[in-house]
Write a protein that holds these residues in place. Structure first.
Motif, short mmCIF file in Angstrom:
data_model
loop_
_atom_site.label_atom_id
_atom_site.label_comp_id
_atom_site.label_asym_id
_atom_site.label_seq_id
_atom_site.Cartn_x
_atom_site.Cartn_y
_atom_site.Cartn_z
N LEU A 288 18.80 1.47 -2.85
CA LEU A 288 17.93 2.00 -1.62
C LEU A 288 18.72 2.63 -0.64
N ALA A 289 19.72 3.26 -0.93
CA ALA A 289 20.49 3.94 0.05
C ALA A 289 19.80 5.09 0.72
N THR A 290 19.24 5.70 -0.55
CA THR A 290 18.43 7.18 -0.14
C THR A 290 17.54 6.87 0.85
N ALA A 291 16.55 6.07 0.65
CA ALA A 291 15.67 5.63 1.44
C ALA A 291 16.07 5.12 2.72
N LEU A 292 17.05 4.30 2.82
CA LEU A 292 17.52 3.81 4.11
C LEU A 292 18.10 4.81 5.04
N HIS A 293 18.55 5.79 4.72
CA HIS A 293 19.31 6.72 5.31
C HIS A 293 18.27 7.99 5.52
N SER A 294 16.96 8.06 5.13
CA SER A 294 16.24 9.19 5.16
C SER A 294 15.62 9.56 6.63
N GLY A 295 15.87 8.72 7.48
CA GLY A 295 15.37 9.10 8.62
C GLY A 295 14.07 8.77 9.04
N ASN A 296 13.48 8.12 8.00
CA ASN A 296 12.02 7.60 8.02
C ASN A 296 11.94 6.34 9.17
N PRO A 297 11.22 6.36 10.10
CA PRO A 297 11.13 5.66 11.23
C PRO A 297 10.86 3.87 10.68
N VAL A 298 10.20 3.99 9.61
CA VAL A 298 9.93 2.76 8.95
C VAL A 298 11.11 1.87 8.69
N PHE A 299 12.14 2.38 8.13
CA PHE A 299 13.46 1.58 8.15
C PHE A 299 14.38 1.66 9.26
N GLU A 300 13.93 1.70 10.48
CA GLU A 300 15.07 1.85 11.52
C GLU A 300 15.24 0.52 11.94
N THR A 301 14.58 -0.54 11.63
CA THR A 301 14.85 -1.68 12.03
C THR A 301 15.86 -2.72 10.98
N LEU A 302 15.94 -1.99 9.80
CA LEU A 302 16.56 -2.72 8.78
C LEU A 302 17.89 -2.84 8.93
N PRO A 303 18.65 -1.95 9.53
CA PRO A 303 20.23 -2.11 9.75
C PRO A 303 20.41 -3.46 10.72
N PRO B 123 0.88 -1.25 -0.16
CA PRO B 123 0.05 0.17 0.07
C PRO B 123 0.90 1.42 -0.01
N GLN B 124 2.15 1.26 0.68
CA GLN B 124 2.87 2.38 0.85
C GLN B 124 4.21 2.01 0.17
N ARG B 125 4.57 3.19 -0.44
CA ARG B 125 5.98 2.86 -1.24
C ARG B 125 7.09 2.21 -0.22
N SER B 126 7.10 2.67 1.04
CA SER B 126 7.90 2.39 1.99
C SER B 126 7.96 0.87 2.23
N ASP B 127 6.40 0.29 2.18
CA ASP B 127 6.31 -0.99 2.41
C ASP B 127 6.99 -2.05 1.45
N LEU B 128 7.32 -1.44 0.14
CA LEU B 128 7.96 -2.03 -0.86
C LEU B 128 9.37 -2.11 -0.64
N VAL B 129 9.87 -0.93 -0.19
CA VAL B 129 11.45 -0.54 -0.04
C VAL B 129 11.78 -1.50 0.75
N VAL B 130 10.94 -1.75 2.23
CA VAL B 130 11.27 -2.50 3.21
C VAL B 130 11.36 -4.26 2.71
N ALA B 131 10.23 -4.35 1.92
CA ALA B 131 10.15 -5.70 1.55
C ALA B 131 11.38 -6.14 0.57
N VAL B 132 11.73 -5.16 -0.34
CA VAL B 132 12.90 -5.45 -1.23
C VAL B 132 14.08 -5.84 -0.56
N PHE B 133 14.47 -4.89 0.54
CA PHE B 133 15.57 -4.92 1.20
C PHE B 133 15.59 -6.40 1.99
N ARG B 134 14.46 -6.60 2.89
CA ARG B 134 14.60 -7.97 3.52
C ARG B 134 14.69 -9.08 2.52
N HIS B 135 14.09 -9.04 1.44
CA HIS B 135 14.10 -10.10 0.15
C HIS B 135 15.67 -10.44 -0.14
#
Length: 210
Positions: free
Chosen positions: A120-135, A69-81
């Motif tokens: 994906l680097a721009t999104a991962l370092h954007s400060g968006n809390p959605v991405f905080e758990t990815l590292p 539903p959100q672009r961030s959902d797709l970014v997270v899914a791609v990274f985890r995949h």
């Protein structure tokens, strides 16, 4: 069993098969979207038009938003995949090759992952809390994968034993982030040199070199 009961049994089998087929189709769509998004992000960044991702995956835009539903959902899914694929490659390589070769091949695989991660680097370092758990997810999945290969290679006298998996992950990432500016082949060559260094300092007994 009566004919009627048999017919009801057949209907139940067909009804059972339909959800499985739907789930399989949905999984194929998800996999296609993740592969397409990764390719598009690597070239155009995470702000690329959703339509471009949908077209590359061979699905409609509605399918993209239904799964993500959100672009961030797709970014997270791609990274985890991609992290999962890289981590899961470790046991497969360990069963197919000797310890030293398995380690070398995994490090090349990891270097290729770092190359795709740049999109994906721009999104991962954007400060968006959605991405905080990815590292943390990155470390939790990849560090044990590399540690097992590294310890096996060290025990076989095919890699030095005074290097930690955490340090090696960081070293390859730093190396590749700079080397990829000159192309993926250059990055791979730099990683191969690092692997040669690990072999050069190896001790046949697996003990730390003096």
């Amino acid at each position: 069993m009566s004919t009627e009961a048999a017919g009801q049994g057949d209907d139940a089998v067909h009804e059972d098969a339909k959800p499985r087929r739907v789930r399989a189709d949905a999984q194929r769509n998800t996999d296609a979207l993740l592969e397409a998004a990764l390719a598009v992000f690597a070239v155009s960044g995470v702000d690329a038009p959703v339509r471009e991702i949908a077209e590359k995956a061979g699905v409609g835009i509605g399918t993209v938003y239904r799964h993500f539903p959100q672009r961030s959902d797709l970014v997270v899914a791609v990274f985890r995949h991609e992290v999962d694929a890289c981590a899961d490659a470790a046991p497969a390589l360990a069963s197919a090759y000797g310890p030293g070769e398995a380690l070398a091949r995994w490090m090349r695989r990891y270097a290729a992952f770092i190359g795709t991660k740049r999109g994906l680097a721009t999104a991962l370092h954007s400060g968006n809390p959605v991405f905080e758990t990815l590292p943390a997810y990155f470390q939790q999945r990849l560090e044990p994968a590399l540690r097992g290969l590294l310890e096996a290679a060290a025990a076989a006298g095919q890699a030095r034993s005074d290097v930690s998996a955490e340090d090696l992950l960081g070293a390859v990432a730093s190396l590749c982030m700079h080397a990829y500016r000159q192309g993926p082949e250059h990055a791979r060559r730099m990683v191969d040199l690092l692997v040669d260094g690990l072999r050069h300092g190896a001790s046949p007994s697996g003990t730390a070199p003096g």
